[in-house]
Design a protein around this motif. Structure first.
Motif, PDB file in Angstrom:
ATOM      1  N   ARG A 174      37.942  36.146  54.267  1.00 28.81           N
ATOM      2  CA  ARG A 174      36.880  35.156  54.127  1.00 28.81           C
ATOM      3  C   ARG A 174      35.799  35.564  53.129  1.00 28.81           C
ATOM      4  O   ARG A 174      34.803  34.859  52.965  1.00 28.81           O
ATOM      5  N   GLY A 175      35.973  36.691  52.461  1.00 30.86           N
ATOM      6  CA  GLY A 175      34.971  37.131  51.494  1.00 30.86           C
ATOM      7  C   GLY A 175      35.116  36.432  50.153  1.00 30.86           C
ATOM      8  O   GLY A 175      36.034  35.647  49.924  1.00 30.86           O
ATOM      9  N   GLU A 176      34.196  36.767  49.266  1.00 26.46           N
ATOM     10  CA  GLU A 176      34.230  36.193  47.924  1.00 26.46           C
ATOM     11  C   GLU A 176      35.470  36.685  47.170  1.00 26.46           C
ATOM     12  O   GLU A 176      35.846  37.853  47.259  1.00 26.46           O
ATOM     13  N   ILE A 177      36.081  35.786  46.428  1.00 29.55           N
ATOM     14  CA  ILE A 177      37.186  36.179  45.543  1.00 29.55           C
ATOM     15  C   ILE A 177      36.551  36.890  44.351  1.00 29.55           C
ATOM     16  O   ILE A 177      35.723  36.327  43.640  1.00 29.55           O
ATOM     17  N   ARG A 178      36.918  38.159  44.181  1.00 28.17           N
ATOM     18  CA  ARG A 178      36.448  38.950  43.053  1.00 28.17           C
ATOM     19  C   ARG A 178      37.675  39.511  42.345  1.00 28.17           C
ATOM     20  O   ARG A 178      38.658  39.872  42.981  1.00 28.17           O
ATOM     21  N   ILE A 179      37.611  39.606  41.046  1.00 28.95           N
ATOM     22  CA  ILE A 179      38.771  39.911  40.219  1.00 28.95           C
ATOM     23  C   ILE A 179      38.607  41.271  39.540  1.00 28.95           C
ATOM     24  O   ILE A 179      37.595  41.517  38.881  1.00 28.95           O
ATOM     25  N   ILE A 180      39.624  42.143  39.693  1.00 25.45           N
ATOM     26  CA  ILE A 180      39.591  43.465  39.048  1.00 25.45           C
ATOM     27  C   ILE A 180      40.195  43.328  37.650  1.00 25.45           C
ATOM     28  O   ILE A 180      41.406  43.230  37.490  1.00 25.45           O
ATOM     29  N   VAL A 181      39.327  43.307  36.658  1.00 24.15           N
ATOM     30  CA  VAL A 181      39.723  43.096  35.266  1.00 24.15           C
ATOM     31  C   VAL A 181      39.738  44.433  34.538  1.00 24.15           C
ATOM     32  O   VAL A 181      38.858  45.273  34.747  1.00 24.15           O
ATOM     33  N   ILE A 182      40.740  44.621  33.654  1.00 20.75           N
ATOM     34  CA  ILE A 182      40.835  45.859  32.866  1.00 20.75           C
ATOM     35  C   ILE A 182      41.019  45.517  31.389  1.00 20.75           C
ATOM     36  O   ILE A 182      41.654  44.514  31.045  1.00 20.75           O
ATOM     37  N   ASN A 183      40.461  46.367  30.544  1.00 26.95           N
ATOM     38  CA  ASN A 183      40.579  46.204  29.094  1.00 26.95           C
ATOM     39  C   ASN A 183      41.585  47.228  28.570  1.00 26.95           C
ATOM     40  O   ASN A 183      41.292  48.416  28.505  1.00 26.95           O
ATOM     41  N   HIS A 184      42.767  46.751  28.182  1.00 31.81           N
ATOM     42  CA  HIS A 184      43.805  47.629  27.627  1.00 31.81           C
ATOM     43  C   HIS A 184      43.734  47.724  26.100  1.00 31.81           C
ATOM     44  O   HIS A 184      44.570  48.378  25.494  1.00 31.81           O
ATOM     45  N   SER A 185      42.782  47.062  25.485  1.00 25.25           N
ATOM     46  CA  SER A 185      42.713  47.057  24.021  1.00 25.25           C
ATOM     47  C   SER A 185      41.964  48.277  23.502  1.00 25.25           C
ATOM     48  O   SER A 185      41.499  49.114  24.268  1.00 25.25           O
ATOM     49  N   LYS A 186      41.819  48.337  22.190  1.00 27.94           N
ATOM     50  CA  LYS A 186      41.087  49.434  21.566  1.00 27.94           C
ATOM     51  C   LYS A 186      39.654  49.055  21.240  1.00 27.94           C
ATOM     52  O   LYS A 186      38.916  49.836  20.656  1.00 27.94           O
ATOM     53  N   LYS A 187      39.253  47.813  21.605  1.00 27.46           N
ATOM     54  CA  LYS A 187      37.909  47.327  21.334  1.00 27.46           C
ATOM     55  C   LYS A 187      37.252  46.889  22.630  1.00 27.46           C
ATOM     56  O   LYS A 187      37.925  46.554  23.599  1.00 27.46           O
ATOM     57  N   SER A 188      35.925  46.849  22.621  1.00 28.67           N
ATOM     58  CA  SER A 188      35.228  46.326  23.791  1.00 28.67           C
ATOM     59  C   SER A 188      35.450  44.818  23.874  1.00 28.67           C
ATOM     60  O   SER A 188      35.770  44.166  22.882  1.00 28.67           O
ATOM     61  N   PHE A 189      35.294  44.297  25.076  1.00 21.34           N
ATOM     62  CA  PHE A 189      35.488  42.863  25.316  1.00 21.34           C
ATOM     63  C   PHE A 189      34.324  42.356  26.152  1.00 21.34           C
ATOM     64  O   PHE A 189      33.921  42.991  27.122  1.00 21.34           O
ATOM     65  N   LYS A 190      33.798  41.207  25.765  1.00 17.54           N
ATOM     66  CA  LYS A 190      32.668  40.627  26.494  1.00 17.54           C
ATOM     67  C   LYS A 190      33.162  39.504  27.409  1.00 17.54           C
ATOM     68  O   LYS A 190      33.758  38.537  26.943  1.00 17.54           O
ATOM     69  N   ILE A 191      32.912  39.669  28.713  1.00 16.99           N
ATOM     70  CA  ILE A 191      33.196  38.618  29.679  1.00 16.99           C
ATOM     71  C   ILE A 191      31.920  37.805  29.830  1.00 16.99           C
ATOM     72  O   ILE A 191      30.867  38.351  30.156  1.00 16.99           O
ATOM     73  N   ILE A 192      32.024  36.514  29.575  1.00 17.49           N
ATOM     74  CA  ILE A 192      30.838  35.665  29.668  1.00 17.49           C
ATOM     75  C   ILE A 192      30.925  34.772  30.905  1.00 17.49           C
ATOM     76  O   ILE A 192      32.003  34.494  31.424  1.00 17.49           O
ATOM     77  N   ASP A 193      29.773  34.355  31.359  1.00 11.62           N
ATOM     78  CA  ASP A 193      29.678  33.471  32.514  1.00 11.62           C
ATOM     79  C   ASP A 193      30.485  32.203  32.253  1.00 11.62           C
ATOM     80  O   ASP A 193      30.381  31.594  31.187  1.00 11.62           O
TER      81      ASP A 193
END
Length: 143
Positions: free
Chosen positions: A86-105
């Motif tokens: 019953r908790g909030e759905i939260r997602i474990i995201v990983i960056n496999h690339s060689k650059k940073s990645f911006k997750i936006i709202d």
């Protein structure tokens, strides 16, 4: 099938992007962008809370566009949301690339597929039935 959902996100309920999509796109629900450095993982909130019927699970899967274009995936793929969670759905995201990645709202960060399952009862035996394949495993039929 109807599924109860509490949406504490500022975005509409998850949707199928095309008429024949199997997965519902799930959006990030964050106050400020998350910069995910290469090799880094993070937990992304969605603002969604669901109540699945007994006998169903929600599978959380990566989005192929994020994977091929940016190397973004999910650590435990597919993730499972059980019918008694019953908790909030939260997602474990990983960056496999060689650059940073911006997750936006509001960014679509994964997809959710609701699937029926059955629980099993074990029938412990001394020996399994024989098949032509037998114990042939990884790559046993060739390349």
């Amino acid at each position: 099938m109807k599924i109860k959902i509490v949406n504490k996100s500022k975005y509409p309920l998850p949707e199928y992007e095309t008429p024949h999509s199997a997965g519902l796109d799930i959006r990030a629900n964050i106050d400020e962008p998350i910069i995910l450095e290469r090799g880094e993982r993070t937990l992304v909130p969605t603002g969604l809370f669901i109540e699945l019927p007994v006998g169903y699970e929600a599978q959380i899967r990566p989005r192929s566009g994020l994977a091929i274009k940016y190397g973004i995936s999910l650590v435990n793929s597919p993730g499972t949301i059980d019918s008694d969670y019953r908790g909030e759905i939260r997602i474990i995201v990983i960056n496999h690339s060689k650059k940073s990645f911006k997750i936006i709202d509001g960014e679509r960060i994964c997809q959710m597929i609701v699937s029926k399952y059955e629980q099993v009862e074990w029938d412990e035996v001394k020996k399994l039935d024989q098949t032509i394949r037998g114990n042939g495993g990884f790559g046993h039929t060739g390349v």
